[in-house]
Structure formats: C-alpha cells, structure tokens
Design a protein around this motif. Structure first.
Motif, PDB file in Angstrom:
ATOM      1  N   SER A 196      -1.662  13.643   0.599  1.00 62.52           N
ATOM      2  CA  SER A 196      -2.778  13.727   1.551  1.00 62.52           C
ATOM      3  C   SER A 196      -2.284  14.153   2.922  1.00 62.52           C
ATOM      4  CB  SER A 196      -3.485  12.371   1.640  1.00 62.52           C
ATOM      5  OG  SER A 196      -4.019  11.995   0.393  1.00 62.52           O
ATOM      6  N   PHE A 218       0.839  -1.208   0.000  1.00 58.54           N
ATOM      7  CA  PHE A 218       0.000   0.000   0.000  1.00 58.54           C
ATOM      8  C   PHE A 218       0.865   1.245   0.000  1.00 58.54           C
ATOM      9  CE2 PHE A 218      -2.053   3.451   2.288  1.00 58.54           C
ATOM     10  CZ  PHE A 218      -3.263   3.544   1.619  1.00 58.54           C
ATOM     11  N   TRP A 219       1.930   1.216   0.807  1.00 61.27           N
ATOM     12  CA  TRP A 219       2.817   2.373   0.886  1.00 61.27           C
ATOM     13  C   TRP A 219       3.522   2.608  -0.438  1.00 61.27           C
ATOM     14  CZ3 TRP A 219       3.362   6.464   3.708  1.00 61.27           C
ATOM     15  CH2 TRP A 219       4.548   7.196   3.676  1.00 61.27           C
ATOM     16  N   GLN A 242       2.524   1.579  -3.421  1.00 64.06           N
ATOM     17  CA  GLN A 242       1.560   1.863  -4.484  1.00 64.06           C
ATOM     18  C   GLN A 242       0.987   3.276  -4.381  1.00 64.06           C
ATOM     19  OE1 GLN A 242      -1.539  -1.039  -4.659  1.00 64.06           O
ATOM     20  NE2 GLN A 242      -2.376  -0.292  -6.578  1.00 64.06           N
ATOM     21  N   TYR A 243       0.794   3.725  -3.154  1.00 62.69           N
ATOM     22  CA  TYR A 243       0.132   5.023  -2.972  1.00 62.69           C
ATOM     23  C   TYR A 243       1.031   6.016  -2.240  1.00 62.69           C
ATOM     24  CZ  TYR A 243      -3.984   2.277  -4.146  1.00 62.69           C
ATOM     25  OH  TYR A 243      -4.886   1.466  -4.784  1.00 62.69           O
ATOM     26  N   TYR A 244       2.350   5.859  -2.390  1.00 62.53           N
ATOM     27  CA  TYR A 244       3.283   6.695  -1.637  1.00 62.53           C
ATOM     28  C   TYR A 244       3.004   8.182  -1.853  1.00 62.53           C
ATOM     29  CZ  TYR A 244       7.642   8.944  -0.241  1.00 62.53           C
ATOM     30  OH  TYR A 244       8.562   9.776   0.332  1.00 62.53           O
ATOM     31  N   TRP A 245       2.976   8.598  -3.128  1.00 63.07           N
ATOM     32  CA  TRP A 245       2.807  10.029  -3.396  1.00 63.07           C
ATOM     33  C   TRP A 245       1.422  10.520  -3.016  1.00 63.07           C
ATOM     34  CZ3 TRP A 245       6.782  12.833  -3.566  1.00 63.07           C
ATOM     35  CH2 TRP A 245       7.987  12.347  -4.083  1.00 63.07           C
ATOM     36  N   ARG A 246       0.426   9.650  -3.232  1.00 65.28           N
ATOM     37  CA  ARG A 246      -0.920  10.064  -2.830  1.00 65.28           C
ATOM     38  C   ARG A 246      -0.999  10.243  -1.323  1.00 65.28           C
ATOM     39  NH1 ARG A 246      -4.795   6.062  -6.491  1.00 65.28           N
ATOM     40  NH2 ARG A 246      -3.955   6.661  -8.535  1.00 65.28           N
ATOM     41  N   VAL A 247      -0.379   9.289  -0.601  1.00 61.47           N
ATOM     42  CA  VAL A 247      -0.383   9.378   0.859  1.00 61.47           C
ATOM     43  C   VAL A 247       0.381  10.616   1.310  1.00 61.47           C
ATOM     44  CG1 VAL A 247       0.420   8.291   2.985  1.00 61.47           C
ATOM     45  CG2 VAL A 247      -0.671   6.903   1.224  1.00 61.47           C
TER      46      VAL A 247
END
Length: 487
Positions: free
Chosen positions: A219, A208-209, A211-216
């Motif tokens: 956010s 998850f980290w 895959q969605y590092y930049w989104r996280v």
C-alpha cells in the motif's frame, strides 16, 4: 541435573535410561522471572512430596532465596487448594507439579486438575510440562514430551542395534526448555526482558505491523508511486503553464514586430495620406490670412475656411490614432466586441494602402451584430495580415481582378470571417504549409504573418483555413466562438 546415582539404584541390572526432570531451582528461576519482586511461593501438586522428584526443594530454595516465604498446599485436597489460591499475597507465585486426584476420591488428568486450580488463582502459575502450556499457567522450564520420545527412541535403536544397556550410561536428556505463554505474560504484565536466556514465547499474537507487513508495504509503495506520478504531473503541468505563458509572450513580441514591419511597408502611404489634410490645412490658413488683410473681411468665408481646417485636422488626427493604436504594444485583454466593426476598421485603415496599389476593398457584413470575445488589437492584426497578403497577391493583376472582399457571417453557431481575392490562388500542395512559421512565397517576406495569424486565432479558441475559390483566387476563412450563444 537429577541425582543420577540415587535414581539409578531404582533400576534393575542391565538397564539404562534417559532422565527428564525439572529441578526446583529452575522452577524458582521461572517464578522470579515472572514476578521480579518475588517474596513467596505456593506449592501445589503431589510431586512436591515425592523425594525422587523434588526431594531436595527445601535446600535448593534456601540456597537461592534464604528469606523466601513458602506456603505448602501439596498435602491439601483440591477443594481446599482452590479456596486458598484465591487470596494469595501479591508478591507470590504458584509452583505446580502433577495432580492426579482431588484427594476425595475423584481422579483427574494432571492438566484438568491444574485447570481447576487456575480457575480460582489470583497469582501467576509456574508449570513444568509442555502439555500444560496454553491451558493453565504462564510457563516455566517445561518438559518436552516430543523431545523425550525422540531421545528414548534413539536409545531404543541403539539397544536394538546390539549395544548392551549396561554399557550405555544413563544421562539427562536435552528435553527441558524455558517456554512461556505470551497471553499469560500480557495478563500478568511480565516484561519479556526478564525471562531466562533462550526462552521461547508461544501463542504470540502478531502486531499489526507483523500481520500486515506486506500489505502495508504494498500500500505504501502504491501510495508513493501515485504521489510520485502526481508530483511529476504537477511539475509537468507547471512547466507546461510556464511554457504557454512564455509562448504567448513570444507570440505577442513577434506579433508586435509583425505590426512594425507592416507599418514600415505602409510608411510612405501613411505619409502621403497625412500630407493631404496637412496641405489642405496650410492652404486654408494662408487663404484666411489673405482674407483678413482686406479692408472688410468676409466673415462667412472665414467661417467656411475654419470649418475646412477643422475637418482636415480631424482627418489627420484619425490617421495618427489608427497608426498609434495599431503599433502600440498593450497587454492582452479580451473584451466583447462586434466582429462587423472590427473587420470594417481594418478595411478602413488599409484603404490608403489599397489606393497605393490601385486595389478595390469591399466589405459584405452580416445583417446584425456578431458578438465575439477577443483582444481587439490581436484580432484586427490577424485580419490585417490576411488583407495585406491579398493586396500583394492581386497588385500586379489586371484592374478587373484587383478586388478584395471581406465577409462576416454566422455558421453552425460560429462567427465567420472570409477574406477573398481574385488572384492566382494557392498551389494545392501548399495549402496546408502556408501557415507554418517562416514559410513564404514572397522574395522579401519573413514568413511569419500567416503563422502569427493562426496562433492568434487558435489562442481565441478559433480555427483558420484556406481554400481556392471555384471562380478563381484564394479565400481565407476564420471561425470564432460567439460571446453569447444565439437561439
């Protein structure tokens, strides 16, 4: 490394080669990485019988693991192999090589034949070619067809360039690499730390980290910015609240000073007003003493004298109570009160001061009660400041102009107070400046009376303004919200 002299004997004179081969030791190393407590291996595939491919596997296995249990299924038909691989011992692994038929007349591509074995296998499968990865086995030391093709191409270019093949030594190419399938590693609970050094893991599903590092991060950044802004706004709100509390406190202190200054100006008048009832009380007391010294005191006269003393005492007490109420510094407390009564009390209190200046005070009250929510002392001080200014404005004018009127009314659902005088009015350019702190046209004025008045009225949710009356003089207006809306 393949046995180059032995293999080279298979080639015609004037030839050379790039060898690509996975050794039995490498296959066993991969199996021990996948099954750390390995005790046995199962051999599947035709190449285990080919002396040029794995001809020395027995010696290499024995050298690496003398007690290794070996189950050789390389001579069985595919049907029998499928039956056997479904019930293998738990601490074992399947070592594969290429299979081209089922041994009963049906031919397969090696990947398809191995896939049929994998359908039944209850143990991990070690493979030897990159083309099998992702279809059947967990991985191993794999032949890399792309690398083999590139190396063969480079060798061909040398020969086409004029080099003699016999002058080019046959070598083992760099075309074998430990590669594993991440999904199979998870299926068999394999710890990646046990894999051979330099291993490559393919088909890894990003976390998850990952895959969605930049989104996280974006956010989290937005949340942090919002949290910072909220914290700043809360701090500003807190500071503003404290500033308002301090401002109200300072306003209260300044208003108290204003009341003391006003009382100081009125002290002579108040003393004069008190002296009248006190003198009357003294005269009546002396008169009563003389009457009592007669042989037959007239009780009726004594009764009248005592009534006069009581009346004068009550008058003196009213004056003291008014002054004390005006001067005391009490906590701000809003109550519902009648605006008519508040204006009348101020005009009554200032009647003494008005007599001193020979100024006429009059009130024109609304026909019914006007209820407002206000601090009584502060509201009366605001009205008193306006009336005192008006008294000073007309004090030196002719007698017919020494008149001040206080009116109460209702307009647009607002309570209204108007203080009008017949003085010289306000200079047009000063109408908006007179409410500023320390602005004054008086030689002895502090310039805080009207400023305090505006602060008090605005703190009550109201508004104050001034204008010149068409008939002459100035009019100060105050509007306040009603305590109860009228229909």
């Amino acid at each position: 490394m393949p046995d180059l002299p032995e293999t080279r004997a298979l080639f015609l004179p004037g030839t050379t080669a790039i060898f690509a081969k996975v050794s039995p030791t490498q296959i066993l190393t991969a199996a021990r990485a996948v099954v750390p407590d390995l005790t046995g291996v199962v051999l599947v595939g035709d190449a285990w019988k080919n002396p040029l491919t794995y001809g020395h596997w027995k010696q290499e296995f024995a050298a690496a693991m003398p007690d290794l249990e070996i189950i050789d299924l390389s001579g069985m038909v595919l049907r029998e192999v499928r039956e056997r691989v479904g019930s293998l011992p738990p601490r074992s692994a399947i070592l594969t090589s290429a299979m081209y038929s089922d041994g009963e007349g049906t031919h397969y591509l090696p990947a398809a034949a191995l896939a049929r074995v994998a359908e039944r296998a209850n143990r991990p499968i070690i493979i030897t070619s990159d083309t099998f990865l992702g279809r059947t086995g967990v991985g191993g030391f794999l032949l890399l067809p792309e690398t083999i093709g590139r190396e063969a191409g480079q060798l061909a270019m040398r020969i086409l360039g004029g080099e003699s093949p016999s002058n080019i030594p046959s070598v083992a190419g760099d075309n074998v690499k430990p590669i594993f399938d991440w999904r199979q590693l998870k299926l068999w609970n394999v710890d990646e730390a046990h894999l051979p050094p330099g291993s490559e893991v393919r088909f890894r599903e990003p976390s998850f980290w990952e895959q969605y590092y930049w989104r996280v991060m974006i956010s989290v950044g937005v949340v942090l910015v919002q949290a910072t802004m909220i914290a700043v706004l809360l701090r500003e709100r807190r500071l503003r609240f404290l500033a308002e509390v301090e401002a109200r406190q300072r306003m209260s202190e300044l208003a108290h000073m204003n009341r003391l200054a006003t009382a100081g100006e009125m002290s002579a008048t108040i003393a004069h007003e008190l002296s009248q009832p006190l003198a009357a009380i003294l005269i009546n007391a002396e008169t009563a003493e003389q009457v009592l010294q007669t042989q037959a005191p007239d009780l009726g006269v004594i009764r009248e004298i005592l009534g006069d003393i009581r009346r004068d005492d009550k008058r003196a007490n009213e004056i003291v109570v008014q002054v004390r109420s005006f001067l005391k510094r009490a906590r701000t407390e809003r109550i519902e009160l009648d605006l008519n009564a508040a204006v009348s009390d101020v005009f009554r209190f200032l009647s003494i001061q008005a007599l001193t200046y020979d100024v006429s005070l009059a009130t024109d009250r609304w026909s019914s009660d006007i209820r407002v929510s206000a601090d009584k002392v502060q509201l009366q001080q605001a009205i008193l400041n306006l009336v005192m200014n008006a008294i000073e404005a007309v004090a030196d004018l002719p007698e017919d102009r020494r008149r001040i009127v206080g009116r109460t009314s209702l307009a647009n659902n607002q309570a209204m107070i108007s203080i009008a005088d017949a003085g010289d009015g306000i200079r047009t350019e000063k109408v908006t400046e007179i409410f500023k702190p320390f602005f004054t046209t008086k030689t002895r004025g502090m310039g805080i009376g009207l400023s305090i008045t505006r602060t008090i009225i605005e703190a009550h949710g109201g508004r104050i303004w001034a204008e010149n009356a068409p008939t002459g003089g100035a009019v100060f207006h105050i509007s306040l919200p009603l305590a109860v809306a009228r229909s």
